[in-house]
Design an enzyme around this catalytic site. Structure first.
Site, PDB file in Angstrom:
ATOM      1  CE  LYS A  38      87.258  18.947  50.220  1.00  0.00           C
ATOM      2  NZ  LYS A  38      86.741  20.287  50.142  1.00  0.00           N
ATOM      3  NE  ARG A 137      84.497  26.122  53.666  1.00  0.00           N
ATOM      4  CZ  ARG A 137      84.376  25.184  52.790  1.00  0.00           C
ATOM      5  NH1 ARG A 137      84.185  23.847  53.558  1.00  0.00           N
ATOM      6  NH2 ARG A 137      84.913  25.179  51.806  1.00  0.00           N
ATOM      7  CE1 TYR A 276      76.574  -6.433  72.020  1.00  0.00           C
ATOM      8  CE2 TYR A 276      77.579  -5.499  69.956  1.00  0.00           C
ATOM      9  CZ  TYR A 276      77.721  -6.176  71.194  1.00  0.00           C
ATOM     10  OH  TYR A 276      79.120  -6.367  71.414  1.00  0.00           O
ATOM     11  CG  MET A 325      83.810  -1.388  66.910  1.00  0.00           C
ATOM     12  SD  MET A 325      84.717  -1.303  68.584  1.00  0.00           S
ATOM     13  CE  MET A 325      83.905  -0.468  69.612  1.00  0.00           C
TER      14      MET A 325
HETATM   15  C1  LIG Z   1      86.191  20.536  48.712  1.00  0.00           C
HETATM   16  C2  LIG Z   1      86.127  21.759  47.976  1.00  0.00           C
HETATM   17  C3  LIG Z   1      85.857  21.327  46.522  1.00  0.00           C
HETATM   18  C4  LIG Z   1      85.342  20.195  45.924  1.00  0.00           C
HETATM   19  O1  LIG Z   1      83.934  20.159  45.977  1.00  0.00           O
HETATM   20  P1  LIG Z   1      83.107  18.912  45.271  1.00  0.00           P
HETATM   21  O2  LIG Z   1      81.749  19.254  45.675  1.00  0.00           O
HETATM   22  O3  LIG Z   1      83.740  17.473  46.031  1.00  0.00           O
HETATM   23  O4  LIG Z   1      83.426  18.921  44.105  1.00  0.00           O
HETATM   24  C5  LIG Z   1      86.146  22.579  45.945  1.00  0.00           C
HETATM   25  N1  LIG Z   1      86.272  23.871  46.414  1.00  0.00           N
HETATM   26  C6  LIG Z   1      86.492  23.936  47.777  1.00  0.00           C
HETATM   27  C7  LIG Z   1      86.708  25.366  48.306  1.00  0.00           C
HETATM   28  C8  LIG Z   1      86.351  22.788  48.627  1.00  0.00           C
HETATM   29  O5  LIG Z   1      86.502  23.010  50.010  1.00  0.00           O
END
Ligand SMILES: *Cc1c(COP(=O)(O)O)cnc(C)c1O
Length: 392
Positions: A38, A137, A276, A325
């Site tokens: 992701k 969540r 800055y 920046m």
């Molecule tokens: C992002 C995520 C993971 C991966 O987590 P890591 O700590 O990067 O291994 C696994 N399961 C879910 C549901 C996630 O959102």
């Protein structure tokens, strides 16, 4: 790719990524390794990371968004791709058309998905039912799990492919955290047992993220969802040690390094205050190097206040003033003491000679986690791939 004139880039070491996937796959076998790609592969580039992870031993991929899964499919990735949350109803048709594996946890989501599958006239779609055991969540309440599994099993268009949950403090080491992770695993076991008693036996169950994959063999079940570890980092240093202990000495290798080059150098008198805000007087007549990377690229502005350092010539050098920046200024020490020249390589994250600055070090300075440091490296920084496979 467009020509690049600015010397600032991220090296992406795909051999390291294959190595990490191999280490994790070996550690967890016979559980499958699902590489979490992701957020553009935690800022590394989702597609090259996905390919290298599959070459290294992962057999599944996971993404947060339908859009992310679609991009992987359009690039020709055929491995199973898990959606980590229930897709929005508007995205379900595309998810099904692309053969993404939806997570579900609501009656409405299950009904909508079923309609989409029916309308398309495709074979039943396997879904992964997520239950909330304490992360709070997303996920179904534990006492809803049986009812939802019943709805899936009774639906001619859906199949229960897995039941899963997610831990909130898998990287914790305090007694409270350890107890909470144990409680989540117990709740999950109870849910799986209740489902089995009601006749629902998913072919897979999964729980573990990187931290619990390494820390808890009992959490690995049929599949582990590893993000950070695939990129060669562990949520805590203790987990790197635990991994080495569990594998007879194997270590993960960081995949990303952030580099630039000196574009300007001059000597400034003691007391001059670069950048800055004129925040810090130079303690002595000093050589100051300018480097063309800044907060627009993910080098946090706070890094100056927090004592951030970069590597030049294999030596740690503090920032001479606040991050701007597009550029930083680096205090290279008393004038004449070290030769620093335009064109010298600057390492912001990574290794140079015997020294190393890690994303974890930035995270500690900035009061965040290495995940955020990686994800903050902006799109203006080209990712240069090394160790590409035959597909490149
Ligand atoms: C992002 C995520 C993971 C991966 O987590 P890591 O700590 O990067 O291994 C696994 N399961 C879910 C549901 C996630 O959102």
């Amino acid at each position: 790719m467009a020509d690049r004139w600015r010397p600032a880039w991220a090296d992406i070491d795909l051999d390291a990524l294959r190595h990490n996937a191999g280490v994790l796959a070996t550690l967890t076998a016979p559980a499958a390794l699902c590489a979490v790609v992701k957020a553009d592969g935690y800022g590394h580039g989702a597609l090259p990371v996905a390919r290298a992870a599959l070459e290294g031993g992962a057999t599944w991929l996971a993404v947060a968004l339908v859009e992310e899964g679609v991009n992987l499919r359009e690039a020709g990735i055929e491995a199973p791709i898990l959606l980590l949350s229930e897709p929005p109803v508007e995205g379900m048709a595309e998810a099904v058309a692309r053969g993404l594996v939806p997570t579900v946890y609501t009656r409405g989501g299950i009904a909508s998905l079923s309609r989409v599958v029916a309308e398309r006239g495709v074979p039943p779609v396997a879904v992964h039912l997520k239950v909330d055991t304490g992360m709070h969540r997303v996920g179904a309440d534990p006492d809803e799990a049986c009812g939802l599994a019943e709805a899936i099993d009774a639906d001619p268009h859906l199949v229960l492919g897995a039941v899963w949950t997610h831990l909130a403090v898998a990287d914790g080491t305090s007694p409270e955290d350890l107890a909470f992770s144990a409680l989540q695993l117990e709740r999950f076991d109870a849910i799986v047992a209740a489902l089995a008693a009601a006749g629902h036996r998913p072919p897979m169950i999964h729980v573990a993220n990187s931290a619990s994959t390494i820390a808890s063999a009992a959490s690995r079940h049929d599949l582990v969802r590893c993000g950070l570890a695939v990129y060669g980092l562990t949520p805590t240093p203790a987990l790197a040690t635990a991994l080495a202990d569990a594998t007879g000495g194997l270590r993960l290798r960081p995949v990303l390094s952030l580099r630039s080059r000196v574009t300007y150098v001059r000597d400034l008198a003691a007391g001059e205050r670069p950048s800055y805000g004129r925040r810090r007087p130079l303690p002595a007549d000093s050589t100051v190097a300018t480097v063309p990377i800044g907060y627009a690229d993910g080098v946090a502005r706070r890094l100056f206040d927090q004592g951030g350092e970069v590597l030049i010539g294999g030596v740690r050098r503090p920032l001479a003033g606040v991050v701007t920046m597009d550029q930083i200024v680096v205090d290279c020490g008393p004038a004449g003491s070290t030769p620093v020249a335009v064109g010298d390589e600057v390492v912001l994250i990574g290794r140079q000679g015997a020294e190393e600055v890690t994303a974890g070090e930035w995270a500690d300075l900035l009061g965040t986690i290495s995940y955020e440091v990686l994800c903050d490296i902006g799109p203006r920084v080209p990712r240069l791939l090394h160790g590409e496979g035959p597909w490149s």
